[in-house]
Motif scaffolding. Sequence first.
Motif, PDB file in Angstrom:
ATOM      1  N   ILE A 169       0.966  -1.141   0.109  1.00  0.00           N
ATOM      2  CA  ILE A 169       0.002  -0.085   0.180  1.00  0.00           C
ATOM      3  C   ILE A 169       0.729   1.391   0.143  1.00  0.00           C
ATOM      4  CG2 ILE A 169      -1.918   1.318   1.544  1.00  0.00           C
ATOM      5  CD1 ILE A 169      -2.976  -1.323   2.121  1.00  0.00           C
ATOM      6  N   ALA A 170       1.989   1.075   0.851  1.00  0.00           N
ATOM      7  CA  ALA A 170       2.856   2.535   0.810  1.00  0.00           C
ATOM      8  C   ALA A 170       3.535   2.726  -0.634  1.00  0.00           C
ATOM      9  CB  ALA A 170       4.035   2.193   1.956  1.00  0.00           C
ATOM     10  N   VAL A 171       3.840   1.694  -1.530  1.00  0.00           N
ATOM     11  CA  VAL A 171       4.239   1.802  -2.757  1.00  0.00           C
ATOM     12  C   VAL A 171       3.243   2.351  -3.475  1.00  0.00           C
ATOM     13  CG1 VAL A 171       5.234   0.346  -4.787  1.00  0.00           C
ATOM     14  CG2 VAL A 171       6.210  -0.039  -2.678  1.00  0.00           C
ATOM     15  N   GLY A 172       2.206   1.842  -3.281  1.00  0.00           N
ATOM     16  CA  GLY A 172       0.792   2.458  -4.062  1.00  0.00           C
ATOM     17  C   GLY A 172       0.829   3.983  -3.845  1.00  0.00           C
ATOM     18  N   VAL A 173       0.692   4.325  -2.481  1.00  0.00           N
ATOM     19  CA  VAL A 173       0.606   5.792  -2.197  1.00  0.00           C
ATOM     20  C   VAL A 173       1.959   6.431  -2.924  1.00  0.00           C
ATOM     21  CG1 VAL A 173       0.633   7.107  -0.185  1.00  0.00           C
ATOM     22  CG2 VAL A 173      -0.775   5.211   0.078  1.00  0.00           C
ATOM     23  N   SER A 184       7.612  15.040  -4.063  1.00  0.00           N
ATOM     24  CA  SER A 184       6.955  14.025  -3.398  1.00  0.00           C
ATOM     25  C   SER A 184       7.817  13.282  -2.515  1.00  0.00           C
ATOM     26  CB  SER A 184       6.204  13.371  -4.398  1.00  0.00           C
ATOM     27  OG  SER A 184       6.664  12.490  -5.073  1.00  0.00           O
ATOM     28  N   ALA A 185       7.277  12.616  -1.565  1.00  0.00           N
ATOM     29  CA  ALA A 185       7.743  11.827  -0.513  1.00  0.00           C
ATOM     30  C   ALA A 185       6.592  11.068   0.022  1.00  0.00           C
ATOM     31  CB  ALA A 185       8.281  12.287   0.520  1.00  0.00           C
ATOM     32  N   THR A 186       7.269   9.658   0.466  1.00  0.00           N
ATOM     33  CA  THR A 186       5.924   9.034   1.258  1.00  0.00           C
ATOM     34  C   THR A 186       6.695   8.388   2.304  1.00  0.00           C
ATOM     35  OG1 THR A 186       4.957   8.383  -0.931  1.00  0.00           O
ATOM     36  CG2 THR A 186       4.615   6.821   1.087  1.00  0.00           C
ATOM     37  N   PHE A 187       5.957   8.294   3.653  1.00  0.00           N
ATOM     38  CA  PHE A 187       6.630   7.601   5.021  1.00  0.00           C
ATOM     39  C   PHE A 187       5.643   6.580   5.280  1.00  0.00           C
ATOM     40  CE2 PHE A 187       7.568  12.143   4.429  1.00  0.00           C
ATOM     41  CZ  PHE A 187       8.983  12.232   4.772  1.00  0.00           C
ATOM     42  N   LEU A 188       6.173   5.455   5.671  1.00  0.00           N
ATOM     43  CA  LEU A 188       5.649   4.392   6.274  1.00  0.00           C
ATOM     44  C   LEU A 188       6.007   4.300   7.882  1.00  0.00           C
ATOM     45  CD1 LEU A 188       3.906   1.749   6.377  1.00  0.00           C
ATOM     46  CD2 LEU A 188       5.878   0.596   5.465  1.00  0.00           C
ATOM     47  N   ASP A 189       5.211   4.418   8.676  1.00  0.00           N
ATOM     48  CA  ASP A 189       5.570   4.227  10.270  1.00  0.00           C
ATOM     49  C   ASP A 189       6.730   5.373  10.417  1.00  0.00           C
ATOM     50  OD1 ASP A 189       3.779   2.425  10.557  1.00  0.00           O
ATOM     51  OD2 ASP A 189       5.255   0.793  10.171  1.00  0.00           O
ATOM     52  N   LYS A 206       8.837   6.691   8.721  1.00  0.00           N
ATOM     53  CA  LYS A 206      10.286   6.203   7.699  1.00  0.00           C
ATOM     54  C   LYS A 206      10.053   6.452   6.364  1.00  0.00           C
ATOM     55  CE  LYS A 206      11.740   2.876  11.087  1.00  0.00           C
ATOM     56  NZ  LYS A 206      11.979   1.442  11.430  1.00  0.00           N
ATOM     57  N   LEU A 207      11.134   7.058   5.784  1.00  0.00           N
ATOM     58  CA  LEU A 207      10.987   7.522   4.303  1.00  0.00           C
ATOM     59  C   LEU A 207      10.890   6.172   3.322  1.00  0.00           C
ATOM     60  CD1 LEU A 207      10.765  10.012   2.516  1.00  0.00           C
ATOM     61  CD2 LEU A 207      13.408   9.675   2.052  1.00  0.00           C
ATOM     62  N   VAL A 208       9.747   6.146   2.664  1.00  0.00           N
ATOM     63  CA  VAL A 208       9.572   4.849   1.634  1.00  0.00           C
ATOM     64  C   VAL A 208      10.240   5.387   0.188  1.00  0.00           C
ATOM     65  CG1 VAL A 208       8.066   3.279   0.550  1.00  0.00           C
ATOM     66  CG2 VAL A 208       7.837   3.856   2.956  1.00  0.00           C
ATOM     67  N   SER A 209       9.719   6.463  -0.167  1.00  0.00           N
ATOM     68  CA  SER A 209      10.046   6.964  -1.599  1.00  0.00           C
ATOM     69  C   SER A 209      10.195   8.568  -1.598  1.00  0.00           C
ATOM     70  CB  SER A 209       8.767   6.673  -2.358  1.00  0.00           C
ATOM     71  OG  SER A 209       8.729   7.190  -3.665  1.00  0.00           O
ATOM     72  N   PRO A 220      14.658  20.710   2.828  1.00  0.00           N
ATOM     73  CA  PRO A 220      13.996  19.586   3.920  1.00  0.00           C
ATOM     74  C   PRO A 220      12.788  19.165   3.521  1.00  0.00           C
ATOM     75  CG  PRO A 220      13.958  21.696   4.880  1.00  0.00           C
ATOM     76  CD  PRO A 220      14.536  21.854   3.575  1.00  0.00           C
ATOM     77  N   LEU A 221      12.309  17.830   3.633  1.00  0.00           N
ATOM     78  CA  LEU A 221      11.000  17.455   3.637  1.00  0.00           C
ATOM     79  C   LEU A 221      10.511  17.483   5.092  1.00  0.00           C
ATOM     80  CD1 LEU A 221      11.490  14.269   1.454  1.00  0.00           C
ATOM     81  CD2 LEU A 221      10.436  16.292   0.885  1.00  0.00           C
ATOM     82  N   PRO A 222       9.168  17.707   5.188  1.00  0.00           N
ATOM     83  CA  PRO A 222       8.396  17.686   6.567  1.00  0.00           C
ATOM     84  C   PRO A 222       8.675  16.475   7.251  1.00  0.00           C
ATOM     85  CG  PRO A 222       6.776  17.042   4.758  1.00  0.00           C
ATOM     86  CD  PRO A 222       7.983  17.352   4.138  1.00  0.00           C
ATOM     87  N   GLU A 223       8.698  16.791   8.597  1.00  0.00           N
ATOM     88  CA  GLU A 223       9.252  15.523   9.714  1.00  0.00           C
ATOM     89  C   GLU A 223       8.011  14.834   9.983  1.00  0.00           C
ATOM     90  OE1 GLU A 223      10.769  13.086  11.722  1.00  0.00           O
ATOM     91  OE2 GLU A 223      12.077  15.000  11.076  1.00  0.00           O
ATOM     92  N   MET A 224       7.987  13.666   9.208  1.00  0.00           N
ATOM     93  CA  MET A 224       6.766  12.780   9.606  1.00  0.00           C
ATOM     94  C   MET A 224       7.074  11.599  10.447  1.00  0.00           C
ATOM     95  SD  MET A 224       4.427  13.847   7.758  1.00  0.00           S
ATOM     96  CE  MET A 224       4.329  14.727   6.128  1.00  0.00           C
ATOM     97  N   ALA A 225       8.172  11.699  11.434  1.00  0.00           N
ATOM     98  CA  ALA A 225       8.575  10.446  12.375  1.00  0.00           C
ATOM     99  C   ALA A 225       7.583  10.473  13.449  1.00  0.00           C
ATOM    100  CB  ALA A 225      10.073  10.946  12.825  1.00  0.00           C
TER     101      ALA A 225
END
Length: 163
Positions: free
Chosen positions: A31-35, A76-81, A83-86, A101-106
């Motif tokens: 799903i994270a790859v799809g997002v 663009s960027a995608t995070f899972l839990d 952590k940066l995925v893409s 910098p990208l937004p802090e999603m941790a």
Amino acid sequence: MPISGRTVSSGGTTFFLRPNKLGLAKLRNAIAVGVAQVMLDAETEAKREAPVRGGYRSFVPGTKPIGGTLRRSIHSATFLDGKLVSQHVEAVPGSTRPPGPLPEMAALPGRIVGYVGTNSGYGAFVELGTVRMTPRPFLGPGLEVASKRAVATIARAVQRAGG
């Protein structure tokens, strides 16, 4: 040691459901790859919609490019839990500084988060307008186009992962 799970009855038949943690992790990754693909689609559409000073003249072969900084700053960027995925960030040609910098999603564990934005510093003014400038939206329309294909895109990613 007892087996954790849940009993479900349907039509006179009883089923014992036990979560498959490895399968759920694989599904979340898919799903994270799809997002990530949806976010890349939104980025592409936003770049297509972004106003460029000089218009078509910016892309005539053999001429010096005019403008396009806003378009190059969209990423663009995608995070899972958390952590940066893409991540898809283009550096500005000829610049030695990083694109920003990208937004802090941790702070968002347990979630899949997609981000599309600009680090130009003036992208919000172009998107939303100012007192002296009418809005010229590019991120909103890009997200709208990508969101129409989001379910199909994520479903394809899950199918490719074997889900």
